[in-house]
Design an enzyme around this catalytic site. Structure first.
Site, PDB file in Angstrom:
ATOM      1  N   CYS A  11      10.574  93.036  21.883  1.00  0.00           N
ATOM      2  CA  CYS A  11      11.469  92.508  23.293  1.00  0.00           C
ATOM      3  C   CYS A  11      12.063  93.386  23.469  1.00  0.00           C
ATOM      4  O   CYS A  11      12.233  94.562  22.923  1.00  0.00           O
ATOM      5  CB  CYS A  11      12.443  91.038  23.149  1.00  0.00           C
ATOM      6  SG  CYS A  11      13.820  91.165  21.762  1.00  0.00           S
ATOM      7  N   CYS A  95      22.576  92.845  23.395  1.00  0.00           N
ATOM      8  CA  CYS A  95      21.110  92.601  24.724  1.00  0.00           C
ATOM      9  C   CYS A  95      21.525  91.849  26.599  1.00  0.00           C
ATOM     10  O   CYS A  95      22.393  91.222  26.102  1.00  0.00           O
ATOM     11  CB  CYS A  95      20.141  91.294  24.297  1.00  0.00           C
ATOM     12  SG  CYS A  95      19.212  90.767  26.041  1.00  0.00           S
ATOM     13  N   HIS A 126      24.173  82.186  12.473  1.00  0.00           N
ATOM     14  CA  HIS A 126      23.223  83.106  12.652  1.00  0.00           C
ATOM     15  C   HIS A 126      24.184  83.950  14.020  1.00  0.00           C
ATOM     16  O   HIS A 126      24.848  83.913  14.443  1.00  0.00           O
ATOM     17  CB  HIS A 126      22.166  82.940  13.880  1.00  0.00           C
ATOM     18  CG  HIS A 126      21.187  83.427  14.302  1.00  0.00           C
ATOM     19  ND1 HIS A 126      21.618  83.993  15.255  1.00  0.00           N
ATOM     20  CD2 HIS A 126      19.519  83.354  13.786  1.00  0.00           C
ATOM     21  CE1 HIS A 126      20.470  85.625  15.528  1.00  0.00           C
ATOM     22  NE2 HIS A 126      19.604  85.491  15.034  1.00  0.00           N
ATOM     23  N   GLU A 128      23.684  85.546  15.954  1.00  0.00           N
ATOM     24  CA  GLU A 128      23.935  85.584  18.130  1.00  0.00           C
ATOM     25  C   GLU A 128      24.775  84.659  18.096  1.00  0.00           C
ATOM     26  O   GLU A 128      25.438  84.337  19.088  1.00  0.00           O
ATOM     27  CB  GLU A 128      22.638  85.562  19.011  1.00  0.00           C
ATOM     28  CG  GLU A 128      22.765  84.893  20.216  1.00  0.00           C
ATOM     29  CD  GLU A 128      21.434  84.831  20.834  1.00  0.00           C
ATOM     30  OE1 GLU A 128      20.306  84.816  20.095  1.00  0.00           O
ATOM     31  OE2 GLU A 128      21.312  83.713  21.358  1.00  0.00           O
ATOM     32  N   CYS A 194      15.379  82.312  26.056  1.00  0.00           N
ATOM     33  CA  CYS A 194      14.717  83.358  26.169  1.00  0.00           C
ATOM     34  C   CYS A 194      13.658  83.428  27.007  1.00  0.00           C
ATOM     35  O   CYS A 194      12.794  83.176  26.346  1.00  0.00           O
ATOM     36  CB  CYS A 194      15.525  85.007  25.080  1.00  0.00           C
ATOM     37  SG  CYS A 194      14.686  86.436  26.140  1.00  0.00           S
ATOM     38  N   SER A 222      14.318  86.367  10.154  1.00  0.00           N
ATOM     39  CA  SER A 222      13.761  86.323  11.947  1.00  0.00           C
ATOM     40  C   SER A 222      14.054  84.669  12.538  1.00  0.00           C
ATOM     41  O   SER A 222      12.989  83.585  12.038  1.00  0.00           O
ATOM     42  CB  SER A 222      12.821  86.989  12.479  1.00  0.00           C
ATOM     43  OG  SER A 222      12.410  86.478  13.876  1.00  0.00           O
TER      44      SER A 222
HETATM   45  S1  SF4 Z   1      17.636  87.833  24.327  1.00  0.00           S
HETATM   46 FE1  SF4 Z   1      15.789  87.399  25.323  1.00  0.00          FE
HETATM   47  S2  SF4 Z   1      15.309  89.647  25.298  1.00  0.00           S
HETATM   48 FE2  SF4 Z   1      17.205  89.954  24.933  1.00  0.00          FE
HETATM   49  S3  SF4 Z   1      17.520  90.205  22.407  1.00  0.00           S
HETATM   50 FE3  SF4 Z   1      17.113  88.106  22.611  1.00  0.00          FE
HETATM   51  S4  SF4 Z   1      14.947  87.530  22.501  1.00  0.00           S
HETATM   52 FE4  SF4 Z   1      15.322  89.810  22.910  1.00  0.00          FE
END
Ligand code: SF4
Length: 282
Positions: A11, A95, A126, A128, A194, A222
């Site tokens: 992405c 991102c 995770h 994020e 996303c 992942s």
């Molecule tokens: S938010 Fe979307 S574009 Fe950004 S790293 Fe995650 S999947 Fe990729």
């Protein structure tokens, strides 16, 4: 006949992070990366051969006066504080979509009632999700699915967000259930999945239908790969998950024999890896 799905591959968030790493490495300077730059072991190895040194959080806290790249997943405020204390130069490849989500969660946390619950639908541990929860001084409640809904108090306000790579269908079911359970309190939900991931679902399902066999290429760590593979599998039961060429077993190769084989991957799967698999099958 073998074909690679047109939109499979990194992405834009991951492409940008890798470009930043390559630019720095080409300058010949030492560069560390906090955690795997992408949830794909083969791509991590490729960048390691170019000189990228992957470190964990404990190693990060020990470093001083170096350059560290922050990957697309984003980081909690504590990471930036450590960097400042240790005179670490940050190359921030978070991102923009994740950064925007962090800001929204932080704003909600700062403006909601003190007893409100900030809820994040995501995978515990995770990277994020750690970065998102960090915006709330780690007070956010993480739910991994519908089974975790008993953790919430339906008499207090709820603000629901999602990790960017989760399943839209499950998110919708969670919203419906919370709406149903809510008592006399405020409920607000934000679909923050996303669209680089969500829009892939239909395309991948169509692709899976159009082929006899699907080889899905993705990293074991992942979460996006798990979600997308599940979609392929439900659309075409002859779908196989492989992380690299060594996992292309004789059984899988036999299943591909004389069939229309579709190769696809996650937002963390490099195109070169899918090409390798395609060559091996052909
Ligand atoms: S938010 Fe979307 S574009 Fe950004 S790293 Fe995650 S999947 Fe990729």
């Amino acid at each position: 006949m073998t074909s690679i799905e047109a939109k499979s591959g990194f992405c834009f968030g991951v492409i940008k992070a890798i470009q930043k790493a390559e630019e720095e490495l080409q300058k010949g300077r030492q560069l560390y990366c906090l955690g795997d730059i992408v949830h794909n072991e083969q791509e991590v190895e490729r960048l390691a051969t170019m000189g990228l040194i992957t470190i964990n959080y404990e190693q990060f806290t020990q470093l001083h006066n170096v350059k560290v790249l922050l990957r697309a997943h984003g980081e909690p405020p504590s990471t930036y504080e450590i960097a400042q204390r240790n005179n670490i130069e940050i190359i921030d490849a978070s991102c923009p979509v994740v950064r925007h989500l962090q800001e929204r969660i932080r704003n909600t946390y700062n403006s909601a009632k003190p007893d409100a619950q900030i809820v994040i639908y995501g995978t515990k541990g995770h990277a994020e999700v750690i970065g998102l929860a960090g915006q709330t001084d780690n007070k956010a409640i993480i739910i991994e699915g519908e089974n975790d809904l008993d953790k919430l108090d339906y008499n207090r306000d709820i603000y629901l967000y999602s990790q960017t790579t989760k399943s839209v269908d499950t998110f919708r079911r969670i919203v419906e259930q919370i709406e149903h359970k809510m008592q006399d309190a405020h409920f607000e939900w934000h679909d923050t999945i996303c669209r680089q991931v969500a829009n892939r679902t239909k395309e991948l399902r169509d692709f899976a239908h159009q082929h006899d066999v699907i080889i899905f290429v993705g990293g074991k760590k992942s979460s996006n790969a798990k979600v997308l593979f599940a979609q392929c599998k439900s659309a075409n039961e002859h779908s196989y998950f492989v992380s690299d060429i060594t996992e292309l077993t004789t059984d899988i190769q036999q299943a591909c024999h004389d069939k229309r084989v579709g190769i696809c991957g996650a937002t963390s799967t490099p195109l070169w890896l899918m090409q390798q698999i395609a060559e091996k099958i052909d």
